[in-house]
Design a protein around this motif. Structure first.
Motif, PDB file in Angstrom:
ATOM      1  N   PHE A 390      51.468  37.716  -7.837  1.00 33.22           N
ATOM      2  CA  PHE A 390      51.925  37.585  -9.191  1.00 33.22           C
ATOM      3  C   PHE A 390      52.687  36.497  -9.878  1.00 33.22           C
ATOM      4  O   PHE A 390      52.517  36.102 -10.598  1.00 33.22           O
ATOM      5  CB  PHE A 390      52.278  39.234  -9.311  1.00 33.22           C
ATOM      6  N   LYS A 393      50.322  33.792 -10.508  1.00 31.45           N
ATOM      7  CA  LYS A 393      50.494  33.740 -11.738  1.00 31.45           C
ATOM      8  C   LYS A 393      50.797  33.501 -12.335  1.00 31.45           C
ATOM      9  O   LYS A 393      50.441  32.857 -13.800  1.00 31.45           O
ATOM     10  CB  LYS A 393      49.795  35.446 -11.827  1.00 31.45           C
ATOM     11  N   TYR A 394      51.810  34.251 -12.774  1.00 27.88           N
ATOM     12  CA  TYR A 394      53.051  33.550 -13.426  1.00 27.88           C
ATOM     13  C   TYR A 394      53.352  32.194 -13.421  1.00 27.88           C
ATOM     14  O   TYR A 394      53.658  31.451 -14.449  1.00 27.88           O
ATOM     15  CB  TYR A 394      54.549  34.394 -13.013  1.00 27.88           C
ATOM     16  N   LEU A 396      51.050  30.354 -13.000  1.00 29.07           N
ATOM     17  CA  LEU A 396      48.980  29.682 -13.803  1.00 29.07           C
ATOM     18  C   LEU A 396      49.355  29.788 -15.313  1.00 29.07           C
ATOM     19  O   LEU A 396      48.808  28.850 -16.107  1.00 29.07           O
ATOM     20  CB  LEU A 396      48.174  30.269 -12.830  1.00 29.07           C
ATOM     21  N   ASP A 397      49.834  30.702 -15.811  1.00 26.59           N
ATOM     22  CA  ASP A 397      50.249  30.863 -16.912  1.00 26.59           C
ATOM     23  C   ASP A 397      51.125  29.512 -17.123  1.00 26.59           C
ATOM     24  O   ASP A 397      50.647  29.154 -19.115  1.00 26.59           O
ATOM     25  CB  ASP A 397      50.865  31.871 -17.341  1.00 26.59           C
ATOM     26  N   PHE A 426      44.170  38.410  -6.094  1.00 27.92           N
ATOM     27  CA  PHE A 426      44.081  36.905  -6.779  1.00 27.92           C
ATOM     28  C   PHE A 426      43.298  36.559  -7.677  1.00 27.92           C
ATOM     29  O   PHE A 426      43.496  36.523  -9.218  1.00 27.92           O
ATOM     30  CB  PHE A 426      43.864  35.615  -6.045  1.00 27.92           C
ATOM     31  N   THR A 429      43.669  39.699 -10.683  1.00 28.46           N
ATOM     32  CA  THR A 429      44.818  39.206 -11.889  1.00 28.46           C
ATOM     33  C   THR A 429      45.103  38.186 -12.797  1.00 28.46           C
ATOM     34  O   THR A 429      45.091  37.904 -13.458  1.00 28.46           O
ATOM     35  CB  THR A 429      46.007  38.827 -10.588  1.00 28.46           C
ATOM     36  N   THR A 430      44.318  36.916 -11.684  1.00 26.20           N
ATOM     37  CA  THR A 430      44.103  35.433 -12.587  1.00 26.20           C
ATOM     38  C   THR A 430      42.586  35.179 -13.598  1.00 26.20           C
ATOM     39  O   THR A 430      42.659  34.548 -14.070  1.00 26.20           O
ATOM     40  CB  THR A 430      43.499  33.946 -11.773  1.00 26.20           C
ATOM     41  N   GLN A 479      40.140  45.094 -13.041  1.00 27.21           N
ATOM     42  CA  GLN A 479      41.144  43.645 -13.625  1.00 27.21           C
ATOM     43  C   GLN A 479      41.763  44.261 -14.372  1.00 27.21           C
ATOM     44  O   GLN A 479      43.120  43.858 -14.884  1.00 27.21           O
ATOM     45  CB  GLN A 479      40.043  42.948 -14.810  1.00 27.21           C
ATOM     46  N   TYR A 486      50.808  43.682 -12.851  1.00 27.84           N
ATOM     47  CA  TYR A 486      51.113  42.207 -13.038  1.00 27.84           C
ATOM     48  C   TYR A 486      52.359  42.892 -14.173  1.00 27.84           C
ATOM     49  O   TYR A 486      53.253  41.960 -14.776  1.00 27.84           O
ATOM     50  CB  TYR A 486      50.108  41.068 -13.775  1.00 27.84           C
TER      51      TYR A 486
END
Length: 497
Positions: A390, A393-394, A396-397, A426, A429-430, A479, A486
């Motif tokens: 996560f 992912k944060y 990646l955002d 991974f 989430t992504t 997902q 998330y």
């Protein structure tokens, strides 16, 4: 004609790795790691992290001796050496090439305030458009900290180096660096394509402390006779490649073109994308550097999102919470017993220094939502792995808000990517497909040396034998559960920001 070999070193903060690669076949014929357990990090004060460069050299020698025991003849046939190294560290030496103090390494937070002050006083627009980053907690700011707090040491400095520059110096006796390295230290001005006079003047750093620049790919010096004898190598082998661990990880996965993305999850976790556009995050939470194949004519930028607390969190759980009663594989099996979302347990993995995606905040690691009558170690172990994903992912955002589209990421099947839970979390989430390859940083550095020495005509030839060993696709049935987990994690994070 006898076979030739390429030798790669990966100078990490946890261990030193060495790989011998047969140049024609591309096969890794021998690998070694030293020490068996993680290298220690010294913390003289809270938020500090230091390692003595002599420690890296000691274990480089030991890892090379392991290779010599495995295949002494191949070691004698090494045609070139490549170096990958932990990024952002500061090494300072005197005129006799003697180290003046322990290295201030990547996860040390002492220079955060120094860099933030520079960001504001130099001007945020200027820093971002010229340096692509805030001076932040990077090497230039660490050097300024030494100047301000240890003037007696600063006065003795002949040259400053990054960790990989130090290893190259030990091998060759020559002190030099690369454009990619200077950019990761936030010394490089991308508008003038030279070391930044404005930053150096602001920090009152004499430009003579900056080593001369050599190409990332190409001869950077030759191994000295005495060193070659100590390591079991032939003398005068060229050091022909050098790069920080994350640009090198991308190289090892053949991630060189705009739009390609690599990831890794060792001590820290990184998502690293390549762009041909001069892009930066307005808050410098994601960082842009010169990629290994950067040139003025064909600029290639590495966009790097880094979470400090990744594998180190898993290691902490193993050694401190579980007292080494479970192996990492057993920890993964235990984590699989908990459901997606870990039944509400949340782990924030931010306990390893200032976190760039959080604008250099240090909120510490957090374990929350535990109910004593409901949860057990499986929930905490799964929540830790999900928390790492996560956090990535944060980051990646932020990268996607800069315009980077991520549909597929490449990774080596190592570290956290050995865990089925981590891989599943991974991908789902992504929403990105994961391609896993049988390579690592040391092997990538060896192949980089092959490019730099001319053993390979181009990167395509160097990576012709790179084998994909697995592929993980997002699962539409899972997902939504990960998306919900998330959002729950984000709520917990925002309470600490």
């Amino acid at each position: 004609m006898p076979a030739t070999y390429l030798l790669g070193y990966d100078i990490g903060s946890s261990s030193i790795k060495a790989s011998l690669v047969q140049s024609d076949s591309g096969k890794i014929i021998a690998s070694a790691t030293s020490p068996d357990k993680e290298l220690p990090m010294d913390a003289p004060q809270e938020g500090w992290a230091e390692q003595h460069p002599d420690l890296w050299w000691e274990h480089l020698v030991k890892a090379t001796h392991q290779l010599r025991q495995a295949n002494a003849e191949a070691l004698k046939q090494v045609a070139a050496i490549g170096i990958s190294y932990q990024m952002h560290g500061l090494v300072v030496v005197d005129k006799n090439q003697q180290v003046l103090r322990p290295s201030i390494i990547w996860c040390d937070s002492r220079a955060v305030q120094t860099g933030e002050q520079a960001f504001n006083e130099l001007g945020q627009d200027w820093c971002l458009s010229h340096l692509l980053n805030s001076p932040g907690n990077f090497t230039a700011s660490k050097l300024r900290w030494v100047q301000a707090n240890e003037p007696q040491i600063y006065e003795q400095i002949h040259k400053i180096m990054l960790p990989g520059d130090y290893i190259a110096m030990k091998l060759t006796g020559e002190i030099n660096t690369t454009v990619s390295g200077l950019s990761e230290g936030i010394f490089w001005d991308f508008k003038s394509d030279s070391p930044s006079d404005k930053l150096l003047d602001y920090y009152q750093i004499d430009q003579s402390l900056i080593p001369e620049q050599v190409p990332t790919f190409g001869e950077q010096g030759k191994v000295q006779y005495g060193v070659a004898e100590e390591l079991g190598l032939s003398a005068n082998i060229p050091v022909a490649y050098r790069a920080g661990d994350q640009p090198n990880n991308a190289l090892s996965l053949n991630v060189l073109k705009p739009g390609e993305v690599a990831t890794t999850a060792g001590t820290s976790g990184v998502i690293y994308g390549v762009s041909d556009q001069l892009e930066y995050d307005s808050q410098s939470r994601v960082n842009s550097f010169a990629h290994v194949n950067y040139s003025q004519d064909e600029p290639r930028y590495g966009i790097l999102a880094c979470v400090n607390g990744t594998g180190i969190l898993n290691s902490w759980l193993k050694h401190q919470l579980l007292l080494d009663r479970l192996s990492y594989e057993e920890m993964n099996q235990r984590a699989q017993q908990a459901p997606i979302g870990s039944a509400g347990v949340v782990v924030l993995p931010f306990g390893n220094g200032a976190e760039r995606p959080l604008a250099n905040a240090e909120i510490g690691a957090q374990i929350g939502g535990v109910e004593f009558n409901t949860h057990n170690t499986s929930h905490i172990l799964r929540a830790a792995q999900e928390g790492i994903v996560f956090a990535l992912k944060y980051s990646l955002d932020i990268m996607e808000a800069m315009g980077m589209e991520v549909n597929c990421v490449k990774a080596g099947k190592a570290n956290m990517f050995l865990s089925p839970i981590f891989r599943e979390a991974f991908a789902n989430t992504t929403g990105a497909t994961i391609e896993l390859y049988d390579t690592d940083g040391a092997a990538g550095a060896a192949r980089g040396a092959g490019i730099g020495s001319g053993e390979y005509a181009n990167p395509e030839e160097a990576f012709a034998h790179l084998q994909q060993i697995d592929q993980i696709e997002p699962d539409s049935d899972k997902q939504s559960a990960y998306a919900e987990a998330y959002e729950h994690w984000l709520e917990a994070l925002n309470q600490h920001l």
